[in-house]
Design a protein around this motif. Structure first.
Motif, PDB file in Angstrom:
ATOM      1  N   LYS A  37       0.811  -1.222   0.000  1.00  0.00           N
ATOM      2  CA  LYS A  37       0.000   0.000   0.000  1.00  0.00           C
ATOM      3  C   LYS A  37       0.844   1.271   0.000  1.00  0.00           C
ATOM      4  O   LYS A  37       0.386   2.320  -0.423  1.00  0.00           O
ATOM      5  N   GLU A  38       2.043   1.179   0.501  1.00  0.00           N
ATOM      6  CA  GLU A  38       2.884   2.377   0.602  1.00  0.00           C
ATOM      7  C   GLU A  38       4.216   2.175  -0.104  1.00  0.00           C
ATOM      8  O   GLU A  38       4.676   1.048  -0.248  1.00  0.00           O
ATOM      9  N   ASN A  39       4.786   3.310  -0.482  1.00  0.00           N
ATOM     10  CA  ASN A  39       6.130   3.293  -1.068  1.00  0.00           C
ATOM     11  C   ASN A  39       6.252   2.280  -2.214  1.00  0.00           C
ATOM     12  O   ASN A  39       7.194   1.484  -2.267  1.00  0.00           O
ATOM     13  N   LYS A  40       5.288   2.353  -3.143  1.00  0.00           N
ATOM     14  CA  LYS A  40       5.291   1.402  -4.264  1.00  0.00           C
ATOM     15  C   LYS A  40       6.531   1.569  -5.143  1.00  0.00           C
ATOM     16  O   LYS A  40       6.959   0.642  -5.809  1.00  0.00           O
ATOM     17  N   ASP A  55      -0.446   5.358  -8.532  1.00  0.00           N
ATOM     18  CA  ASP A  55      -1.191   5.789  -7.336  1.00  0.00           C
ATOM     19  C   ASP A  55      -2.580   5.166  -7.273  1.00  0.00           C
ATOM     20  O   ASP A  55      -3.013   4.701  -6.234  1.00  0.00           O
TER      21      ASP A  55
END
Ligand SMILES: CC(C)(COP(=O)(O)OP(=O)(O)OC[C@H]1O[C@@H](n2cnc3c(N)ncnc32)[C@H](O)[C@@H]1OP(=O)(O)O)[C@@H](O)C(=O)NCCC(=O)NCCS
Length: 147
Positions: free
Chosen positions: A7-10, A32
């Motif tokens: 979910k974060e820092n893809k 995003d």
């Protein structure tokens, strides 16, 4: 082996993302809003990003396996996972790719069949010519699999 949503820092997996889509600003168009999955088997070996394209269509925008680990079944496992995860929620799983012997046979092995082409997609949307297996990519080939 574990498949999890990231979910974060893809962008921590940007080198993998760039393997599938070599122009970073094209990746930014979907990263995003996309849902990203990583397959971890003693380290991340494969990732994919899917987006909701409306009308029951889920699209794989990006999928890549670490070069040293290609051909070991990871890509197919991740696609089958996505198909299971979204079965009943979407009617079609779709992917767009260049007309390349490096990708089309892989998707066919994963149960996709040809749907239609988007003329000149790679010419109109990328700022430089894209070559794969020695051939310039021109049209986007859309393949679909029922969910
Ligand atoms: C395309 C890609 C994601 C495939 O992932 P992978 O983990 O190597 O694929 P798998 O090992 O799961 O292959 C699944 C099946 O497809 C077949 N396959 C994979 N690539 C193939 C190719 N170029 N030609 C023929 N068959 C191929 C495999 O042999 C396997 O068949 P099997 O089930 O009979 O054994 C990987 O090659 C990759 O990361 N390429 C660079 C990034 C890229 O081009 N992404 C796609 C952008 S559209």
């Amino acid at each position: 082996m574990e498949i999890k949503e990231l979910k974060e820092n893809k962008k921590q997996f940007l080198p993998l993302l760039l393997l599938a889509d070599e122009q970073e600003d094209m990746i930014e168009r979907y990263l995003d809003r996309g849902t990203m999955y990583v397959l971890d088997d003693d380290g991340v070996k494969c990732e994919c990003v899917v987006t909701d394209e409306g009308k029951g269509v889920l699209e794989i925008k990006n999928i890549a396996t670490e070069p040293a680990h290609q051909g070991k079944g990871y890509g197919k496992i991740l696609i089958d996972f996505v198909a299971m995860e979204y079965k009943g929620k979407y009617s079609i799983l779709q992917v767009g790719t260049g007309d390349s012997p490096l990708t089309i046979p892989f998707y066919e092995k994963c149960g996709f069949t040809y749907s239609h082409s988007i003329k000149n997609f790679f010419i109109d949307n990328y700022d430089h010519p894209i070559y794969e297996a020695g051939t310039q990519l021109v049209d986007m080939i859309i393949l679909r699999r029922k969910l």
